[in-house]
Motif scaffolding. Structure first.
Motif, PDB file in Angstrom:
ATOM      1  N   UNK A  82       0.697  -1.118  -0.047  1.00 39.09           N
ATOM      2  CA  UNK A  82       0.114  -0.004  -0.038  1.00 39.09           C
ATOM      3  C   UNK A  82       0.797   1.279  -0.039  1.00 39.09           C
ATOM      4  N   UNK A  83       1.766   1.042   0.706  1.00 44.97           N
ATOM      5  CA  UNK A  83       2.936   2.347   0.594  1.00 44.97           C
ATOM      6  C   UNK A  83       3.371   2.644  -0.785  1.00 44.97           C
ATOM      7  N   UNK A  84       3.889   1.573  -1.266  1.00 39.62           N
ATOM      8  CA  UNK A  84       4.476   1.671  -2.699  1.00 39.62           C
ATOM      9  C   UNK A  84       3.600   2.193  -3.552  1.00 39.62           C
ATOM     10  N   UNK A  85       2.094   1.587  -3.475  1.00 39.68           N
ATOM     11  CA  UNK A  85       1.148   2.119  -4.335  1.00 39.68           C
ATOM     12  C   UNK A  85       0.699   3.569  -4.168  1.00 39.68           C
ATOM     13  N   UNK A  86       0.876   3.916  -3.010  1.00 40.75           N
ATOM     14  CA  UNK A  86       0.448   5.544  -2.594  1.00 40.75           C
ATOM     15  C   UNK A  86       1.644   6.533  -2.920  1.00 40.75           C
ATOM     16  N   UNK A  87       2.751   5.899  -3.312  1.00 40.80           N
ATOM     17  CA  UNK A  87       4.063   6.724  -3.488  1.00 40.80           C
ATOM     18  C   UNK A  87       4.546   7.326  -2.214  1.00 40.80           C
ATOM     19  N   UNK A  88       4.248   6.548  -0.947  1.00 41.08           N
ATOM     20  CA  UNK A  88       5.000   7.329   0.378  1.00 41.08           C
ATOM     21  C   UNK A  88       5.854   6.255   1.122  1.00 41.08           C
ATOM     22  N   UNK A  89       6.929   6.788   1.185  1.00 41.83           N
ATOM     23  CA  UNK A  89       8.026   5.877   1.831  1.00 41.83           C
ATOM     24  C   UNK A  89       8.432   4.710   0.945  1.00 41.83           C
ATOM     25  N   UNK A  90       8.404   5.001  -0.242  1.00 41.98           N
ATOM     26  CA  UNK A  90       8.585   3.811  -1.433  1.00 41.98           C
ATOM     27  C   UNK A  90      10.049   3.144  -1.300  1.00 41.98           C
ATOM     28  N   UNK A  91      10.899   3.987  -0.787  1.00 43.07           N
ATOM     29  CA  UNK A  91      12.353   3.231  -0.689  1.00 43.07           C
ATOM     30  C   UNK A  91      12.561   2.198   0.404  1.00 43.07           C
ATOM     31  N   UNK A  92      11.857   2.814   1.415  1.00 45.82           N
ATOM     32  CA  UNK A  92      11.737   1.759   2.643  1.00 45.82           C
ATOM     33  C   UNK A  92      10.884   0.743   2.300  1.00 45.82           C
ATOM     34  N   UNK A  93       9.719   0.892   1.802  1.00 45.11           N
ATOM     35  CA  UNK A  93       8.804  -0.254   1.392  1.00 45.11           C
ATOM     36  C   UNK A  93       9.066  -1.098   0.558  1.00 45.11           C
ATOM     37  N   UNK A  94      10.069  -0.595  -0.563  1.00 42.77           N
ATOM     38  CA  UNK A  94      10.526  -1.470  -1.487  1.00 42.77           C
ATOM     39  C   UNK A  94      11.373  -2.499  -1.184  1.00 42.77           C
ATOM     40  N   UNK A  95      12.332  -2.131  -0.189  1.00 44.51           N
ATOM     41  CA  UNK A  95      13.181  -2.990   0.300  1.00 44.51           C
ATOM     42  C   UNK A  95      12.613  -3.943   1.206  1.00 44.51           C
ATOM     43  N   UNK A  96      11.502  -3.623   1.952  1.00 45.16           N
ATOM     44  CA  UNK A  96      11.018  -4.520   2.867  1.00 45.16           C
ATOM     45  C   UNK A  96      10.092  -5.479   1.961  1.00 45.16           C
ATOM     46  N   UNK A  97       9.590  -5.168   0.924  1.00 42.81           N
ATOM     47  CA  UNK A  97       8.910  -6.118   0.027  1.00 42.81           C
ATOM     48  C   UNK A  97       9.755  -6.990  -0.694  1.00 42.81           C
ATOM     49  N   UNK A  98      10.952  -6.782  -0.931  1.00 43.10           N
ATOM     50  CA  UNK A  98      12.077  -7.625  -1.590  1.00 43.10           C
ATOM     51  C   UNK A  98      12.490  -8.415  -0.678  1.00 43.10           C
ATOM     52  N   UNK A  99      12.455  -7.918   0.618  1.00 45.16           N
ATOM     53  CA  UNK A  99      12.935  -8.931   1.660  1.00 45.16           C
ATOM     54  C   UNK A  99      11.878  -9.980   1.917  1.00 45.16           C
ATOM     55  N   UNK A 100      10.740  -9.679   2.233  1.00 40.55           N
ATOM     56  CA  UNK A 100       9.709 -10.479   2.321  1.00 40.55           C
ATOM     57  C   UNK A 100       9.399 -11.472   1.120  1.00 40.55           C
ATOM     58  N   UNK A 101       9.731 -10.912  -0.133  1.00 34.98           N
ATOM     59  CA  UNK A 101       9.509 -11.870  -1.338  1.00 34.98           C
ATOM     60  C   UNK A 101      10.543 -12.802  -1.333  1.00 34.98           C
ATOM     61  N   UNK A 102      11.787 -12.606  -0.719  1.00 44.01           N
ATOM     62  CA  UNK A 102      12.744 -13.787  -0.831  1.00 44.01           C
ATOM     63  C   UNK A 102      12.309 -14.597   0.231  1.00 44.01           C
ATOM     64  N   UNK A 103      11.750 -14.347   1.118  1.00 45.65           N
ATOM     65  CA  UNK A 103      11.375 -15.325   2.342  1.00 45.65           C
ATOM     66  C   UNK A 103      10.095 -16.166   2.174  1.00 45.65           C
ATOM     67  N   UNK A 104       9.199 -15.648   1.293  1.00 46.06           N
ATOM     68  CA  UNK A 104       7.974 -15.978   0.988  1.00 46.06           C
ATOM     69  C   UNK A 104       7.944 -16.394  -0.557  1.00 46.06           C
ATOM     70  N   UNK A 105       9.021 -16.504  -1.148  1.00 43.49           N
ATOM     71  CA  UNK A 105       9.293 -16.850  -2.522  1.00 43.49           C
ATOM     72  C   UNK A 105       7.947 -16.066  -3.741  1.00 43.49           C
ATOM     73  N   UNK A 106       7.715 -14.679  -3.052  1.00 45.81           N
ATOM     74  CA  UNK A 106       6.844 -14.157  -4.095  1.00 45.81           C
ATOM     75  C   UNK A 106       7.874 -13.093  -5.045  1.00 45.81           C
ATOM     76  N   UNK A 107       8.692 -13.349  -5.523  1.00 46.55           N
ATOM     77  CA  UNK A 107       9.501 -12.386  -6.237  1.00 46.55           C
ATOM     78  C   UNK A 107       8.755 -11.728  -7.506  1.00 46.55           C
ATOM     79  N   UNK A 108       8.039 -12.927  -8.158  1.00 49.29           N
ATOM     80  CA  UNK A 108       7.128 -12.422  -9.106  1.00 49.29           C
ATOM     81  C   UNK A 108       6.039 -11.307  -8.926  1.00 49.29           C
ATOM     82  N   UNK A 109       5.879 -11.300  -7.784  1.00 48.71           N
ATOM     83  CA  UNK A 109       4.891 -10.012  -7.372  1.00 48.71           C
ATOM     84  C   UNK A 109       5.496  -8.607  -7.269  1.00 48.71           C
ATOM     85  N   UNK A 110       6.862  -8.723  -7.175  1.00 48.23           N
ATOM     86  CA  UNK A 110       7.352  -7.436  -7.149  1.00 48.23           C
ATOM     87  C   UNK A 110       7.177  -6.236  -8.096  1.00 48.23           C
ATOM     88  N   UNK A 111       6.840  -6.878  -9.235  1.00 55.19           N
ATOM     89  CA  UNK A 111       6.646  -6.107 -10.599  1.00 55.19           C
ATOM     90  C   UNK A 111       7.727  -5.611 -11.236  1.00 55.19           C
TER      91      UNK A 111
END
Length: 443
Positions: free
Chosen positions: A195-224
């Motif tokens: 939601x942060x990424x889509x709203x354009x707020x704190x995107x740098x912080x949110x992006x790193x968190x999403x990549x970190x979670x994607x690696x743990x949950x095998x959701x790399x394809x959801x990063x876009x």
């Protein structure tokens, strides 16, 4: 018919006297000065006094914010809770029907400052986000999450009322995401970071968190398609982390924009609030590890100065309409006074119109200009932490020992160049002074 007797004229005079009272900035000048000067206990006591603010909502919101800056989590929860109690019915109505907020905005009084103040929409949103911060500082993750949900629901109600999407809510989403991560609910954390990424707020912080979670949950394809732009996503095995939550600067304040127009039948006067920015010497914070090469700077997750201005712009048409209606009603009053009292009535009516038509300058003035956050991963064990306000003070937080997977928090506030910071979690390591050797015995 507005004035039909001397009694009514006396009532008008009473209203004139009431309207001539000090404005909100005038009444709270000393309390704000204490807050800016670092006299936090004195500022908190002053704001908590209902005579200072003239508003139970602002008394709780202002004193709670000062308590947060002072690291007084229990005091902040108590004060913010009192403010919530004051506007509970308004919030309930807003969540059921956003249109009810419009009816409140359109309610007419002889002077905007005479109505009960229940906070602007964005202020009520931030009230719950502030409560969430205090609960998080106390280690109450469930309490924090409840307040974040309330904050997000109220934001959605504001957006429905004005038929737009504010670039806001990033702070609430961040707090929610972090609490979910602490409890291992990574799918729920993903939703808030996304939601942060889509709203354009704190995107740098949110992006790193999403990549970190994607690696743990095998959701790399959801990063876009922007996945490659996310940097520093590695979370070393056995590491701990430090999350910085920072309130930076002071939000803009309200001043009056007034336009008096003399006419043959009396003065017509319009007066509406406008925002003016304060100097912001500190741009952000930097957390560093002494003796190491790891440091991180905070990023803005909520630009409160921009949100405040945008919210006022959305209400400005309503405020102008109310001021216009009052201007014509007061001109009719002046005509009636002139018919009954001649030139003295005309003067009294003009003075009343001039003094009574004041913009409502009440606002939550201790709010920060921005809410910022950062997260850094460190090797578990002992780490000496320092926090620097970029453009202000620097503070040694101390040496802390953490275990693998543990998350520490640093809750900070800057006011001018001053920095207040409170580490939470970990185990503080006290460095014992080296014992002085005893003098050798004389043979």
């Amino acid at each position: 018919m507005f004035v039909q007797s001397p009694k009514n004229l006396a009532l008008a005079g009473g209203c004139l006297f009431a309207c001539a009272c000090a404005t909100y900035p005038d009444r709270t000048q000393r309390a704000l000065g204490d807050f800016q000067g670092g006299q936090l206990t004195r500022a908190q006591d002053a704001y908590a006094d209902p005579h200072t603010t003239g508003s139970p909502f602002l008394a709780g919101a202002e004193s709670g914010t000062v308590a947060l800056a002072a690291g007084n989590w229990d005091g902040a929860i108590k004060s913010f809770g009192a403010a919530v109690d004051e506007v509970r019915e308004t919030e309930r109505s807003a969540l059921i029907s956003p249109e009810s907020l419009g009816e409140t905005v359109l309610s007419f009084t002889i002077n905007e400052g005479a109505r009960r103040y229940e906070g602007e929409g964005y202020e009520r949103v931030l009230l719950h986000a502030s409560l969430a911060t205090a609960y998080l500082a106390k280690g109450d993750l469930e309490g924090a999450r409840v307040e974040v949900k309330r904050s997000n629901a109220l934001l959605e109600s504001e957006e429905a009322l004005y038929k737009k999407e504010y670039k806001a809510g990033g702070f609430g989403h961040f707090l929610s995401a972090v609490t979910y991560e602490l409890e291992g609910q990574l799918d729920d954390a993903w939703i808030d970071y996304d939601r942060m990424r889509k709203k354009g707020v704190g995107t740098e912080l949110a992006g790193r968190a999403l990549a970190r979670i994607a690696k743990k949950t095998h959701r790399e394809d959801d990063l876009g398609p922007d996945a490659a732009s996310f940097a520093d996503t590695e979370e070393p095995d056995g590491s701990s982390s430090v999350v910085v939550i920072a309130a930076v600067g002071l939000a803009p304040f309200k001043k009056a924009g007034t336009l008096p127009i003399p006419t043959e039948s009396g003065i017509l006067q319009w007066s509406i609030p406008i925002y003016e920015s304060r100097p912001q010497p500190v741009s952000g914070l930097e957390l560093s590890v002494a003796g190491g090469n790891r440091s991180v700077r905070t990023v803005t997750v909520e630009d409160l100065g921009r949100v405040a201005r945008e919210n006022l712009e959305d209400r400005i048409a309503w405020l102008i309409a109310k001021s216009t209606v009052r201007a014509f009603l007061k001109r009719e009053l002046t005509r009636k006074l002139e018919d009954e009292m001649g030139i003295l009535g005309r003067i009294a009516g003009d003075v009343f119109a001039f003094v009574s038509e004041r913009a409502d300058l009440r606002c939550w003035q201790t709010l920060p200009d921005s809410l910022q956050a950062a997260r850094v991963f460190l090797p578990a064990g002992r780490n000496e932490l320092r926090l620097k306000a970029l453009g202000g003070e620097e503070q040694d937080l101390g040496t802390f020992e953490t275990t693998p997977g543990e998350t520490m928090f640093v809750i900070a506030r800057t006011i001018g160049s001053k920095l207040y910071a409170y580490p939470i979690g970990g185990r503080r390591v006290t460095t014992e002074p080296t014992p002085t050797a005893a003098p050798a015995a004389t043979p």
